[in-house]
Design a protein around this motif. Sequence first.
Motif, PDB file in Angstrom:
ATOM      1  N   GLU A  66     -12.247  15.338 -28.202  1.00  0.00           N
ATOM      2  CA  GLU A  66     -11.094  14.718 -27.534  1.00  0.00           C
ATOM      3  C   GLU A  66     -10.002  14.378 -28.550  1.00  0.00           C
ATOM      4  O   GLU A  66      -8.817  14.619 -28.308  1.00  0.00           O
ATOM      5  CB  GLU A  66     -11.537  13.455 -26.793  1.00  0.00           C
ATOM      6  N   ARG A  80      -2.127  20.561 -21.453  1.00  0.00           N
ATOM      7  CA  ARG A  80      -2.934  19.457 -20.911  1.00  0.00           C
ATOM      8  C   ARG A  80      -4.145  19.997 -20.145  1.00  0.00           C
ATOM      9  O   ARG A  80      -5.227  19.401 -20.171  1.00  0.00           O
ATOM     10  CB  ARG A  80      -2.079  18.571 -20.009  1.00  0.00           C
ATOM     11  N   ALA A  84      -8.055  19.194 -21.072  1.00  0.00           N
ATOM     12  CA  ALA A  84      -9.021  18.633 -20.130  1.00  0.00           C
ATOM     13  C   ALA A  84     -10.326  19.416 -20.134  1.00  0.00           C
ATOM     14  O   ALA A  84     -11.404  18.845 -19.929  1.00  0.00           O
ATOM     15  CB  ALA A  84      -8.432  18.605 -18.728  1.00  0.00           C
TER      16      ALA A  84
END
Length: 301
Positions: A66, A80, A84
């Motif tokens: 992350e 994005r 994810a």
Amino acid sequence: MTAALSLGTYRVRAVSQTARTALAAGSPWVDTAPNYAHGRAHEELRPVLGEYPSVRVATKSGFFTEEQGRTALAEGVLTREEMASRHSLEPGFVRWQTERSLGSLGRVDLVFVHNPDHHGHGLDRTALHWRVREAFTALEEFAHAGRIGGYGVATWTGLASGAFTVPELLALAGQAAGSAEHHFTGLQMPVSLIMDDLIRQALDGGGPLVQAKDAGLSTFGSAPLHGGELLDAMTPELVNFIRPGVSAAAAALLAAGSCPGLDVVLTSASTREHWDDVAKALATPLTAEELRRVTDELAAE
């Protein structure tokens, strides 16, 4: 000939300590990835690699932590949506991640495109192969410049599921390089008594391992203990059937490491005692006939 016992760092917690043990024991390869050990594996390995300049280093591109994803997003090499999913094979990201790997490890002999079949959900084979070729194109640039030794594919189910074949990967590498002189040099896949189809196929003279060896690729067997699951299935009777007097872990690794066409078998053994235990067993590999009896015995159960 038995596969070379080498360090895989996927499930290793104390990376630098385990690496120092494995390299002192003679491990010719260290296999790692940017997302291993919560993203710390590369940094922990670097000082140890400095002590062993002849050991070869394989890492990967695709998955990320992350924190790494946030950095990549901020630097404009990740969307994005990709962030994810914690996985990207976009050429810009592959270049970015490989640069970081070179910076943190100091040197890289082989970069595996990490589980490209992870992107197979919802993608047809044509789209998946396009993604793989684009990732190969980015890695060809590094190899052509002499910054990495070569690249390959590390897959869990891609070959077994038919997402791609060894000839298809070689063809994609040729397209990425623009000629037959590509730098696709390695293939990593799970080889164990649980996922033993590759062993059976190799014993019959076919399958991905034989195809890879015929093409001159280096072959790596991951997860020989199937994440530790196999140890629960290694009954005293089965261990004795494989080789009397060895430990369950040594018996399992002996079976995987004796697979025809396999060059390297990866283990995360963390102590010198465990490492030497397996290395001693692998010093005398199973013959093809012995290995076939093992797989036949398992199939009959």
